[in-house]
Enzyme design. Structure first.
Site, PDB file in Angstrom:
ATOM      1  N   SER A   1       0.794  -1.223   0.000  1.00  0.00           N
ATOM      2  CA  SER A   1       0.000   0.000   0.000  1.00  0.00           C
ATOM      3  C   SER A   1       0.830   1.279   0.000  1.00  0.00           C
ATOM      4  CB  SER A   1      -0.954  -0.066   1.185  1.00  0.00           C
ATOM      5  OG  SER A   1      -1.869   0.961   1.123  1.00  0.00           O
TER       6      SER A   1
ATOM      7  N   ASP B   1      -6.580   2.378  -2.268  1.00  0.00           N
ATOM      8  CA  ASP B   1      -7.713   2.246  -1.350  1.00  0.00           C
ATOM      9  C   ASP B   1      -7.864   3.464  -0.449  1.00  0.00           C
ATOM     10  OD1 ASP B   1      -5.554   1.691   0.257  1.00  0.00           O
ATOM     11  OD2 ASP B   1      -6.256  -0.272   0.940  1.00  0.00           O
TER      12      ASP B   1
ATOM     13  N   GLU C   1     -11.250   6.995   7.699  1.00  0.00           N
ATOM     14  CA  GLU C   1     -10.112   7.411   8.514  1.00  0.00           C
ATOM     15  C   GLU C   1      -9.618   8.739   7.937  1.00  0.00           C
ATOM     16  OE1 GLU C   1      -7.705   3.793  10.153  1.00  0.00           O
ATOM     17  OE2 GLU C   1      -7.922   3.518   8.014  1.00  0.00           O
TER      18      GLU C   1
ATOM     19  N   PRO D   1       1.636   2.502  18.360  1.00  0.00           N
ATOM     20  CA  PRO D   1       2.586   1.855  17.456  1.00  0.00           C
ATOM     21  C   PRO D   1       1.930   1.637  16.103  1.00  0.00           C
ATOM     22  CG  PRO D   1       1.659   0.248  18.974  1.00  0.00           C
ATOM     23  CD  PRO D   1       1.035   1.569  19.334  1.00  0.00           C
TER      24      PRO D   1
HETATM   25  C1  G16 Z   1      -3.511   0.495   6.459  1.00  0.00           C
HETATM   26  C2  G16 Z   1      -4.882   0.228   6.997  1.00  0.00           C
HETATM   27  C3  G16 Z   1      -5.514   1.527   7.427  1.00  0.00           C
HETATM   28  C4  G16 Z   1      -4.612   2.262   8.420  1.00  0.00           C
HETATM   29  C5  G16 Z   1      -3.217   2.415   7.830  1.00  0.00           C
HETATM   30  C6  G16 Z   1      -2.209   3.011   8.773  1.00  0.00           C
HETATM   31  O1  G16 Z   1      -3.611   1.321   5.340  1.00  0.00           O
HETATM   32  O2  G16 Z   1      -5.654  -0.408   6.005  1.00  0.00           O
HETATM   33  O3  G16 Z   1      -6.754   1.252   7.981  1.00  0.00           O
HETATM   34  O4  G16 Z   1      -5.120   3.513   8.712  1.00  0.00           O
HETATM   35  O5  G16 Z   1      -2.724   1.143   7.431  1.00  0.00           O
HETATM   36  O6  G16 Z   1      -1.880   2.090   9.741  1.00  0.00           O
HETATM   37  P1  G16 Z   1      -0.717   2.296  10.788  1.00  0.00           P
HETATM   38  O7  G16 Z   1      -0.870   3.679  11.331  1.00  0.00           O
HETATM   39  O8  G16 Z   1      -0.993   1.215  11.778  1.00  0.00           O
HETATM   40  O9  G16 Z   1       0.597   2.157  10.076  1.00  0.00           O
HETATM   41  P2  G16 Z   1      -2.896   0.980   3.961  1.00  0.00           P
HETATM   42  O10 G16 Z   1      -3.468   1.973   3.021  1.00  0.00           O
HETATM   43  O11 G16 Z   1      -1.424   1.132   4.202  1.00  0.00           O
HETATM   44  O12 G16 Z   1      -3.271  -0.428   3.696  1.00  0.00           O
END
Ligand code: G16
Length: 551
Positions: free
Chosen positions: A65, A295, A389, A510
């Site tokens: 992602s 996404d 979000e 984290p």
């Molecule tokens: C993923 C999740 C999201 C989340 C993001 C950040 O996004 O699907 O719901 O907000 O990670 O996560 P963290 O702050 O735990 O690193 P993506 O777009 O990277 O798949």
């Protein structure tokens, strides 16, 4: 019936690197791509196991992602098109951490199959069960795809690769594949048929005006993060043209630009800077950024003298909520009887957005931990669940009950409009493609410019930072990540610092996708938000073993 000896043998081609301890995070596994072959192979096994156990097609998306290009990862998709249930995450982590092939077989046999199948796993008789696989544009995709295919096939389940598709497209396809038993697998085109079809139906008639005035009102400049979105977004050009929108794609990956580097939704939302390759875009233009697997979606407009005016996921949620409220007001009261509407946010939601929801829109709100898996579940509890979000990840879910009621009154224009919205909006997961169509439609429907949209409420100044610590799992949180539990005493220290700032709010957590601790702060003015974030980051650094320079 499958043969665990075949699994054992196939597994030996994908040994786990020593000292690599993957764990299922915010959205599946994520790490440096060079470490991931065993993890992806085992996710192939897991996706195939779930297909067998649930007697349905499942999915697996190879992507990291928003992460840098050298990372990769896996997102697991369940038969309903949603994410794999959280109850399965521990066993996924256990499988990914097995030190040898015998352990892989043992976890699969005793922990995956036995508890769910009362000792006798169903076979993939007929071979019709399929794991649908997609991947993003990372150079590591082909070798990881081979690992995924090997994992799926080791359990005698079919695998079908859709190649380079967006994460939401894969979720949509898995959901579609399970709608009609024994039907051929859906083509990617079916995604566009449903989503673009609903958009064209909503916008037909030509009475929608170009959004606002100004020479750039017909132009939409899309930053594709040099990711998988570029090719798929290109397919929207004719549909948007029918609405008078000229879509220009930037950072398509074709000019040699690097994935997510100084571009993409995560960069724009966190750094609030104009993406690379967009310096020539006129001030005030309507722009948006998607992330590496398309996404997430945020809108923005370049400002005079540099910088951007950002419309993040909170603003997208409010736009959707305002519009849906307007349409619902036109519905007969009996249709709305007992219908629950709810908006789901995380601790990252700007305080002004939450206040707008509660005080102006008067919508019930729920706060969950970060991660679509939590928001999606909470939104499902309502008949109409709006969740985004702040980072631009989200969608609007319509319950079966609500859709049935709308269908029963399809002759009513407002009911028909909401029904079409439920098709335009991807019901399986947040989707930048569907999001662009939704936002462009609403802006025209309301005859709003980006400035009108931005004026819904004024964000409190905020700042996000990230820092590395020796072991980020030493930071644990509660109350939807708004309170930090460990290291002992850290929340008291954070609370003390916050008390010195007007409208101060801050939290730490984290990351579940990167080796980092994230810090969020907001305050009355930008300099104070910056300072509060720095002071909180310093507390984390001092109490959790910061690595590198002290903030
Ligand atoms: C993923 C999740 C999201 C989340 C993001 C950040 O996004 O699907 O719901 O907000 O990670 O996560 P963290 O702050 O735990 O690193 P993506 O777009 O990277 O798949």
């Amino acid at each position: 019936m499958f043969d665990f000896n075949i699994v054992r043998k196939a597994s030996s081609d994908y040994p786990k690197p020593a000292d690599f301890h993957p764990s299922y995070g915010t959205a599946g596994f994520r790490s440096k791509a060079t470490l991931l072959s065993s993890t992806v192979f085992r996710c192939g096994l897991l996706a195939a196991s779930r297909a067998i156990l649930l007697n349905s097609h499942t999915g697996l998306m190879i992507t990291a992602s928003h992460n840098p290009v050298d990372d990769n990862g896996v997102k697991m998709v369940d038969p309903n098109g949603g994410m794999m249930p959280q109850s399965f995450e521990a066993v996924a982590t256990e499988l990914a951490n097995c030190e040898d092939d015998d352990a892989v077989v043992a976890v699969l046999r005793d922990r995956v199959f036995s508890p769910m199948s009362s000792g006798s796993p169903r076979s993939a008789a007929g071979g019709a069960l399929t794991v649908l696989i997609g991947h993003d544009t990372r150079p590591s995709a082909p070798s990881l795809l081979a690992a995924a295919l090997a994992g799926v096939r080791a359990l005698a389940v079919h695998a079908h690769s859709y190649g380079c598709v967006t994460t939401p497209q894969l979720h949509f396809l898995v959901h579609s594949a399970n709608q009609i038993p024994a039907a051929p697998l859906p083509q990617l085109q079916s995604y566009f048929d449903v989503i673009v079809g609903a958009f064209l139906e909503l916008t037909k008639g030509g009475e929608l005006e170009a959004a606002g005035a100004g020479s750039n009102s017909s132009l939409l400049v899309v930053d594709c993060a040099n990711g998988v979105g570029a090719e798929q977004l290109g397919k929207l050009v004719p549909a948007l043209e029918s609405l008078g929108v000229e879509m220009q794609l930037r950072n398509t990956g074709r000019g040699g630009g690097q994935l997510n580097y100084q571009c993409g939704a995560d960069f724009v939302q966190k750094d609030r800077l104009l993406p690379t390759e967009m310096n020539d875009v006129p001030v005030g233009s309507r722009c948006c950024s998607v992330d590496g697997d398309a996404d997430r979606l945020v809108y923005f407009s370049p400002l005079k003298g540099g910088g951007i005016s950002l419309l993040d996921g909170d603003k997208v949620a409010m736009l959707a909520a305002v519009y849906i409220r307007d349409v619902m007001e036109l519905l007969p009261a009996e249709l709305l009887h007992d219908i629950q509407v709810c908006c789901v946010q995380t601790a990252y939601a700007n305080g002004a957005a939450t206040a707008y929801l509660q005080n102006i829109l008067r919508l019930p709100t729920v706060c969950t931990p970060t991660g679509v898996k939590y928001l999606h579940e909470a939104a499902h509890n309502a008949d109409l669940g709006i969740y985004f979000e702040s980072n631009g990840h989200g969608t609007v879910l319509f319950s079966k009950t609500f859709v049935e009621r709308l269908k029963a009154m399809e002759d009513h224009p407002a009911a028909k409009e909401l029904l079409l919205l439920s098709q335009l909006i991807n019901q399986t997961v947040g989707d930048a493609i569907s999001g662009i169509l939704l936002i462009e439609f609403i802006l025209r429907r309301k005859r709003w410019t980006l400035q009108d949209w931005q004026a819904l409420y004024t964000d409190l100044p905020s700042r996000q930072l990230k820092l590395q610590v020796a072991d980020r799992s030493s930071i644990t949180t509660a109350d939807a990540e708004r309170v930090c539990i460990t290291p002992a005493g850290i929340q008291d220290a954070i609370t003390r610092v916050i008390s010195g700032f007007t409208h101060g709010r801050a939290f730490v957590r984290p990351s579940g996708t990167e080796d980092a601790v994230r810090v969020y702060a907001e305050a009355e003015i930008q300099e104070q938000a910056d300072e509060l974030a720095r002071l909180v980051a310093r507390i984390v650094y001092d109490m959790a073993g910061g690595v590198g320079p002290r903030p």
